[in-house]
Structure formats: C-alpha cells, structure tokens
Design a protein around this motif. Structure first.
Motif, PDB file in Angstrom:
ATOM      1  N   ARG A 188      32.277  40.299  45.255  1.00 26.00           N
ATOM      2  CA  ARG A 188      32.250  41.559  44.674  1.00 26.00           C
ATOM      3  C   ARG A 188      32.940  41.050  43.167  1.00 26.00           C
ATOM      4  NH1 ARG A 188      30.436  46.333  45.707  1.00 26.00           N
ATOM      5  NH2 ARG A 188      31.917  47.038  43.922  1.00 26.00           N
ATOM      6  N   SER A 189      32.499  41.859  42.324  1.00 18.59           N
ATOM      7  CA  SER A 189      33.083  41.804  40.797  1.00 18.59           C
ATOM      8  C   SER A 189      33.738  42.986  40.538  1.00 18.59           C
ATOM      9  CB  SER A 189      31.832  41.391  39.697  1.00 18.59           C
ATOM     10  OG  SER A 189      31.387  42.888  39.315  1.00 18.59           O
ATOM     11  N   LEU A 190      34.788  42.839  39.554  1.00 19.82           N
ATOM     12  CA  LEU A 190      35.255  43.837  38.867  1.00 19.82           C
ATOM     13  C   LEU A 190      35.145  43.942  37.471  1.00 19.82           C
ATOM     14  CD1 LEU A 190      39.109  43.726  40.497  1.00 19.82           C
ATOM     15  CD2 LEU A 190      37.210  45.370  41.035  1.00 19.82           C
ATOM     16  N   PRO A 191      35.031  44.825  36.648  1.00 14.49           N
ATOM     17  CA  PRO A 191      34.847  45.022  35.164  1.00 14.49           C
ATOM     18  C   PRO A 191      36.414  44.520  34.689  1.00 14.49           C
ATOM     19  CG  PRO A 191      35.132  47.366  36.038  1.00 14.49           C
ATOM     20  CD  PRO A 191      34.975  46.379  37.230  1.00 14.49           C
ATOM     21  N   LEU A 192      36.253  44.078  33.635  1.00 14.95           N
ATOM     22  CA  LEU A 192      37.423  43.385  33.161  1.00 14.95           C
ATOM     23  C   LEU A 192      38.854  44.632  32.973  1.00 14.95           C
ATOM     24  CD1 LEU A 192      37.385  41.215  29.803  1.00 14.95           C
ATOM     25  CD2 LEU A 192      37.652  40.663  32.120  1.00 14.95           C
ATOM     26  N   GLU A 193      38.165  45.809  32.545  1.00 16.97           N
ATOM     27  CA  GLU A 193      39.387  46.812  32.564  1.00 16.97           C
ATOM     28  C   GLU A 193      40.184  46.983  33.957  1.00 16.97           C
ATOM     29  OE1 GLU A 193      37.816  50.508  31.813  1.00 16.97           O
ATOM     30  OE2 GLU A 193      39.762  51.304  31.839  1.00 16.97           O
ATOM     31  N   LYS A 194      39.430  47.013  35.226  1.00 18.38           N
ATOM     32  CA  LYS A 194      40.054  47.130  36.346  1.00 18.38           C
ATOM     33  C   LYS A 194      40.723  45.821  36.763  1.00 18.38           C
ATOM     34  CE  LYS A 194      40.896  50.084  39.727  1.00 18.38           C
ATOM     35  NZ  LYS A 194      41.436  51.219  39.519  1.00 18.38           N
ATOM     36  N   ALA A 195      40.083  44.609  36.414  1.00 19.00           N
ATOM     37  CA  ALA A 195      40.578  43.441  36.872  1.00 19.00           C
ATOM     38  C   ALA A 195      41.887  43.015  36.192  1.00 19.00           C
ATOM     39  CB  ALA A 195      39.778  42.329  36.622  1.00 19.00           C
ATOM     40  N   LEU A 196      42.053  43.812  34.891  1.00 23.03           N
ATOM     41  CA  LEU A 196      43.376  43.670  34.032  1.00 23.03           C
ATOM     42  C   LEU A 196      44.412  44.633  34.296  1.00 23.03           C
ATOM     43  CD1 LEU A 196      41.748  42.240  30.800  1.00 23.03           C
ATOM     44  CD2 LEU A 196      42.877  40.838  32.470  1.00 23.03           C
ATOM     45  N   HIS A 197      44.140  45.639  35.129  1.00 21.05           N
ATOM     46  CA  HIS A 197      45.069  46.628  35.385  1.00 21.05           C
ATOM     47  C   HIS A 197      46.406  46.018  35.973  1.00 21.05           C
ATOM     48  CE1 HIS A 197      47.114  50.250  37.129  1.00 21.05           C
ATOM     49  NE2 HIS A 197      46.352  50.929  36.265  1.00 21.05           N
ATOM     50  N   PRO A 198      47.463  46.314  35.614  1.00 22.78           N
ATOM     51  CA  PRO A 198      48.665  45.857  36.027  1.00 22.78           C
ATOM     52  C   PRO A 198      48.809  45.904  37.566  1.00 22.78           C
ATOM     53  CG  PRO A 198      49.260  47.669  34.655  1.00 22.78           C
ATOM     54  CD  PRO A 198      47.959  47.516  34.783  1.00 22.78           C
ATOM     55  N   ASP A 199      48.373  47.002  38.344  1.00 22.17           N
ATOM     56  CA  ASP A 199      48.303  47.227  39.690  1.00 22.17           C
ATOM     57  C   ASP A 199      47.222  46.498  40.557  1.00 22.17           C
ATOM     58  OD1 ASP A 199      51.040  48.377  39.437  1.00 22.17           O
ATOM     59  OD2 ASP A 199      50.048  50.446  39.089  1.00 22.17           O
ATOM     60  N   THR A 200      46.323  45.724  40.043  1.00 23.27           N
ATOM     61  CA  THR A 200      45.529  45.228  40.641  1.00 23.27           C
ATOM     62  C   THR A 200      45.973  43.767  41.096  1.00 23.27           C
ATOM     63  OG1 THR A 200      43.410  46.095  39.588  1.00 23.27           O
ATOM     64  CG2 THR A 200      42.970  44.054  40.790  1.00 23.27           C
ATOM     65  N   LEU A 201      46.157  43.463  42.481  1.00 26.57           N
ATOM     66  CA  LEU A 201      46.826  42.538  42.871  1.00 26.57           C
ATOM     67  C   LEU A 201      46.085  41.529  43.830  1.00 26.57           C
ATOM     68  CD1 LEU A 201      49.933  44.315  44.768  1.00 26.57           C
ATOM     69  CD2 LEU A 201      49.733  43.324  42.282  1.00 26.57           C
ATOM     70  N   ILE A 202      46.718  40.029  43.573  1.00 29.35           N
ATOM     71  CA  ILE A 202      46.246  38.922  44.636  1.00 29.35           C
ATOM     72  C   ILE A 202      47.599  39.185  45.575  1.00 29.35           C
ATOM     73  CG2 ILE A 202      45.810  36.638  44.862  1.00 29.35           C
ATOM     74  CD1 ILE A 202      43.848  37.906  43.319  1.00 29.35           C
ATOM     75  N   ALA A 203      47.208  39.715  46.642  1.00 28.35           N
ATOM     76  CA  ALA A 203      48.230  40.039  47.499  1.00 28.35           C
ATOM     77  C   ALA A 203      48.560  39.143  48.632  1.00 28.35           C
ATOM     78  CB  ALA A 203      48.062  41.599  48.230  1.00 28.35           C
ATOM     79  N   TYR A 204      49.646  38.925  49.064  1.00 31.54           N
ATOM     80  CA  TYR A 204      49.872  37.946  50.110  1.00 31.54           C
ATOM     81  C   TYR A 204      50.785  38.629  51.203  1.00 31.54           C
ATOM     82  CZ  TYR A 204      53.619  36.811  47.052  1.00 31.54           C
ATOM     83  OH  TYR A 204      54.616  36.970  45.842  1.00 31.54           O
ATOM     84  N   GLU A 205      51.372  39.562  51.117  1.00 29.34           N
ATOM     85  CA  GLU A 205      52.193  40.346  52.050  1.00 29.34           C
ATOM     86  C   GLU A 205      51.797  41.990  52.461  1.00 29.34           C
ATOM     87  OE1 GLU A 205      56.447  40.195  51.391  1.00 29.34           O
ATOM     88  OE2 GLU A 205      56.438  37.856  51.589  1.00 29.34           O
ATOM     89  N   TYR A 206      51.793  42.124  53.588  1.00 32.29           N
ATOM     90  CA  TYR A 206      51.474  43.810  53.941  1.00 32.29           C
ATOM     91  C   TYR A 206      52.853  44.181  54.615  1.00 32.29           C
ATOM     92  CZ  TYR A 206      49.752  48.018  56.129  1.00 32.29           C
ATOM     93  OH  TYR A 206      49.738  49.250  56.442  1.00 32.29           O
ATOM     94  N   ASN A 207      53.342  45.248  54.369  1.00 31.40           N
ATOM     95  CA  ASN A 207      54.623  45.805  54.972  1.00 31.40           C
ATOM     96  C   ASN A 207      55.645  44.704  55.058  1.00 31.40           C
ATOM     97  OD1 ASN A 207      53.391  48.310  55.060  1.00 31.40           O
ATOM     98  ND2 ASN A 207      53.201  48.324  57.250  1.00 31.40           N
ATOM     99  N   ASN A 208      55.647  43.887  53.971  1.00 30.52           N
ATOM    100  CA  ASN A 208      56.872  42.965  54.079  1.00 30.52           C
ATOM    101  C   ASN A 208      56.622  41.635  54.884  1.00 30.52           C
ATOM    102  OD1 ASN A 208      58.537  44.003  51.921  1.00 30.52           O
ATOM    103  ND2 ASN A 208      58.774  45.499  53.535  1.00 30.52           N
TER     104      ASN A 208
END
Lengths: 356, 356
Positions: free
Chosen positions: A158-178
């Motif tokens: 999937r792709s994201l437009p730059l604006e969404k990709a650069l939003h500070p809350d768009t994460l590359i996440a590695y934990e869920y519920n700690n």
C-alpha cells in the motif's frame, strides 16, 4: 474429588475463514480499552508469511538521497513513542449492507485498539532524505499470494501520500500493549496509520520505497476503493479515513429482558477529530437522548465509551439506535453508503430487544 | 532470533452470551466427526451450578417401588455402552427465521457430536422398579435461576415419556470422547437422549423422579414449545424429535471464488431413521444433483458427511442449496416452519458465492 471451582466464561474470536485467517473481535464482550492480543481481530489477505528473523532488515529506498538498510536493533535504539490507536478494517460491518455484498462477512468486530509503540515513519524518512518530487511512500509487507481476479502473485503493498507518511503519529511500530507485536499482527514491524482504515497499517514490513508518482497496486487500485455502482466503476474513490461510527455492546441484539433498569452501553469512534456526541433512541428514532461519554478525549485515536441508563416499564418490542457525531460534524447516516465491495459501513447502529 | 515456525490457524467458539454462557461451534470448520470438547457448543439457561463432588449422589425416587441413592462409583461399576450421538439445540439456526424472533441468535453451529459413554437409564430404572401407572421420568439438573417471565427460581428440569426413557440408547453418561464429560457439558452425569433436540439431554443431573402424570415445568410448558402464532398460543405442541436437516460447510457464504473445480461439502442429520439422500443445487433450485454420502450409517445417531465436486466455468453469482431427505421420507422444506420462539429451523440450507 474436591469441590468444583466456579468455571469462568470467556469470549473468543469469531471465525470467518482460516486460510487466510480472518477472525473478528467479540466486540460486545470487550470491557477494557486496550484489547488483549488474543482477542484482537485478525484480517489477512494471504497465508501467514515465512520470515527469517536472523537476517531481518528494513530497506528504505527509491526516490531518496541515500537508501538505508536498518536492523531491528538500530530501529529499537531510535526515539520511540507510544500511542493508543484503534484499527478498524474497512470491511467492518460489511455483513449489514443491503443488498448484501460478497467478501468476508464481518459483523461488528473488525475493530480493536490498544497501545502501539514505535518510531515515527517521518524520522526514518529523515534518515534517507526525500528527493524533490517525492510523492508517495510505498510500504510492502512480507505476505503475498494469488488473487482471484488477477494472474500473478502479489504482495500486500500500500502507499501513503507524503502528508500522511510524514504525520508525527504514523509509526513503524514494534510493540503492542508493551509487548512485542504478536506475529499474527505484524511482528517484527508494522505500520500504524491512525485515523485511516486499517488496510493502510501494513503488517510484516519488508521494505519502504519512496516514489515520484501515484502507486497503483491491486490493493489500492482494485480493492479498498468505494464503487458506488454494482455494474460499473463510475464514481470510484479510494478508501482512506475512518467514518464516524458507533456500536451498541449491551444489550445484545434480540435479547429478552425484564421490565426495570438496564444499562445501554457501547463505543463510538471517528477518523476525523473526536467524537463530540452520541445519541441513543429506544423508540426507533422518534426521540433521541444524549448518552454519557465516559472517556472523551479530544486528541485520541481511540474509541470513546458511552452509556445510558434505560428504565423501561412497558412490555413489548423495542428498537434501540446509537448515533455518533464527531467534531467535524460528521454524523452516522440512517442508511449506509452502499458500495459494491462493502467498505466503510457506518449507518446508525441498531438492535432489537423484547421486554417481558 | 531463530526462524519463525509457521503459525497455525484454528477456529473458536462463536460467543452469543457469557452469563449464562452460550457459544456455538464453528461448524464450517469442523473436520472430524467427534468434535473436540473445546469446540462443542455451550448452551446454558443459567450460570454454571456449584457442585460438591465430595458428596455427590444420584437420587432416583418418586413413583417407584424402592427409591435409591447411587454414588458415582456405583454407577461407574455398572455395565456401560458408548454411542456416537449428535446433540442439536432446538434453537439452532434461529438467526435465519424471517420474521426474526427473539432469543439467542444461533447461526448454524448449535450442533456437535461425539462418543458418549454411560449407563442406559433403563438399567437404573430397573433398580428402583417402576410402579404401575408410572408415566414420565423427570430429570432435574443442578443449574437453576430466575426466568424473565416468572417470579420464582427454577432449576432446569425436563421429563421424558416412559417409552423414550426406557429406550436402550438413552444414557446416563459420564464420558465424552473417552474422557470425563467436561464440566461445562454436564460433569459428572449428563442425560443423553438420541434423536431428540438437546434440551432433553439434561446436564449436571441432580435427581431423577418418576411421576404418574404429565410434567409441567416451565422448560417444558413454556419453553421448548412450538407456537405457530405470534400473538396467541393456538396450535402449541412440544419440541421433541430432531428435524431432518443439512448444513453447507464449504464454500463459505458470500465467498469469492475462481472459475474451476470446487468441493461443496457439508453435513446432514435427522432424528428419524437415517439420512437417505442429500441433494445439491448450484442454480438456486432449478436443478438438483445427488451428493456423495461419505459415512452413511443406517443405525447411527450422528451426522453424515456429504460432498459434491463442482466444476464452474461461468463467472457470476450463484446460490447453492443443500436438501436432505431421511428414511422416513421427511425432507427439508423450502420455507422453515416459523414459530414464535424459533425452534426446529430446518429449511433447505442456502449460501451465495461469486465466481470471478
């Protein structure tokens, strides 16, 4: 034999298919606001991928100044943030469209939420440096396979437009519920895109590629598109932001109750701003009462809990409705926006109960 | 990190309510013919009972020559038999009635089967000696509580006519699939009444009482009665024998498939004699094909598996039907027999698929 300990009752995922695995959260029975990983809905397009963790690296390349290959250790050492985010499959409630549509028959449980921890995607993009003219960020998952409508193998990309990709809350996440994200939910790395339907939150990230044009993979150009007509593609537009929505958790649909006091409760959420108001009707929409919002949060990406104390004295059948309105003044419609692939259902939630 | 083992997918019970616990079997995903106890549907009227096993005795009294109190050890030492029996809740498929009815919205999974081991009830009745004029055998469970329609507390109690009680395959069971019956399914003793809907198979047996008249407890005189009319009780008759029925397991409803070969498979069962024939239609009933019966058994109380190889070349939407006929020439009707409390649904099973 010793005395019997009182056995416990617990809800389970509701199975829609196993290969690929699609199972929904028993949303009526979710009582806390960070869903246990075991009850987080599972939505897959393909069989689970085989990953080799011993040489797992995240590649970021394409229209950038300096491509990078990052190890998990390097990513873990970057500054992280933890955000409570709900994920909702855009097919949530597909089962309720009339006329009915094909595809996974999600009822009300293709939604879950909890705490996601990771590195903002923008911080990784800073490391590679976007070139002038960069337009979209393409995220490819390790999961791949055949589609019923095309001849080749495709990965889920999937792709994201730059604006969404650069939003500070768009994460590359590695934990869920700690805890490390469970494998079925994207271990070791999952994209988390708050406020968008969860097709955007790619699991098992393989690589990230910056491009200077619009991405056109089948999960963007064929699926996850609103097609308003049954037989042609006129008026097609992409599925992105979560619609304002609500779900009644209690009572249960078609439940038989006594006269007296009953708590009507549920959740409400939106992809735009925050939930401003939830209204309840116990007379099929003739009159509406404002529900109590229990954890209203003007900045969150999670659902709000709402409740209403119903004192019912007259026996008979009742139709109970819930209707959420968000801070952008979007409100749930009486009729859903029908579309051929069944995305974005957000009609006023409806249950029927009998008082006897 | 080592390489990832391919994760497994497994189905779960589908939760309808937790207190009391009502969860159905994921019947589309059951592949063997003795359902694992974890996936056996759970149907309760009340919270689970508290039993004291250290002084558990089965009392048999009433209209008998010599009342008896039997310990579990005494029962275990009696000659036993093992029978494969399916249990089906009479509310199975209630969800599909139109107009819709109130109560637990069972879909197609309020049915399970396996091997039950125990002592024929008739052998226990022999020990106490029925008096002349004995008419019914009342079986009381340890589970009890309030009803929404009556003021007092009631235990779950049902009766059998003598003929059914004395049938050699009506068991006081203590094992399921060669293990002690799981607590949630009636440990330590459960009645098993083959060929009747499962409200008759009382769990957690407390006592057995022989009476010289007709029993009239609310689970016999109010519930488990077919009421053909919405607003009056005219034509009411008790729910007893299982109707002839079938369920399509594969494909799944609303599934999207390729052109080519697909196996259509499912189960069929009856409470009268045996399943003689299962017919399949892939054109909404215009034409019918006889399915292959895989384990036809003229004496069993279990379901038969059936299958049909479908070779589909034309794209489009298809309505697939399955229709069972039993040795008493009962056959599934096109329209179910609507009744106010929603029992005994056995209309021709129907799914919709799309070929693309």
């Amino acid at each position: 034999m010793s005395n019997q300990k009182h056995p416990s009752e617990r809800p389970y995922l509701k199975t829609h298919s196993l290969q690929p695995e699609n199972q929904e959260t028993p949303i009526q029975f979710i009582e806390n606001n960070h869903v246990h990983p075991k009850l987080f809905y599972r939505r897959n397009h393909f069989l689970f991928p085989q990953l080799s963790y011993s040489n797992y690296f995240l590649t970021i390349n394409g229209y950038v100044q300096k491509p990078r290959v990052l190890s998990l250790q390097e990513i873990y050492q970057l500054p992280s943030k933890t955000i409570k985010v709900l994920l909702e499959c855009s097919g949530n409630k597909r089962h309720f469209f009339k006329p009915k549509v094909f595809g996974e028959q999600w009822e009300k449980g293709a939604i879950s939420q909890g705490y996601w921890t990771g590195v903002p995607l923008r911080n990784l993009l800073d490391k590679v440096g976007l070139r002038n003219g960069a337009k979209e960020v393409v995220i490819e998952g390790y999961d791949f396979g055949e589609r019923s409508d095309l001849d080749h193998l495709y990965s889920f990309t999937r792709s994201l437009p730059l604006e969404k990709a650069l939003h500070p809350d768009t994460l590359i996440a590695y934990e869920y519920n700690n805890e490390p994200i469970p494998f079925k939910h994207g271990y070791p790395l999952r994209l988390i895109v708050p406020q968008w339907y969860a097709m955007a939150s790619v699991k098992w990230i393989k690589q990230i590629t910056i491009i200077d044009k619009e991405f056109a993979g089948p999960f963007q150009s064929i699926d996850y598109v609103y097609y308003p007509n049954k037989d042609d593609n006129e008026g097609a537009r992409p599925v992105t932001t979560i619609n304002v929505n609500s779900t009644i958790q209690k009572p249960l649909n078609r439940e038989i109750l006594n006269t007296g006091k009953h708590t009507i409760k549920g959740i409400a959420w939106t992809g735009t701003g925050f939930v401003k108001k939830v209204e309840i009707s116990t007379d099929n929409g003739d009159t509406w009462i404002t529900a109590n919002l229990e954890n209203q949060d003007t900045h969150g990406y999670d659902w709000v809990n709402w409740s209403f104390e119903w004192d019912v004295t007259k026996k008979g059948e009742y139709t109970i409705l819930s209707k959420a309105t968000d801070s952008a003044n979007r409100t749930q419609p009486k009729q859903p926006f029908w579309n051929r692939k069944g995305y974005g259902y957000n009609a006023i939630d409806t249950i029927h109960v009998k008082i006897e």
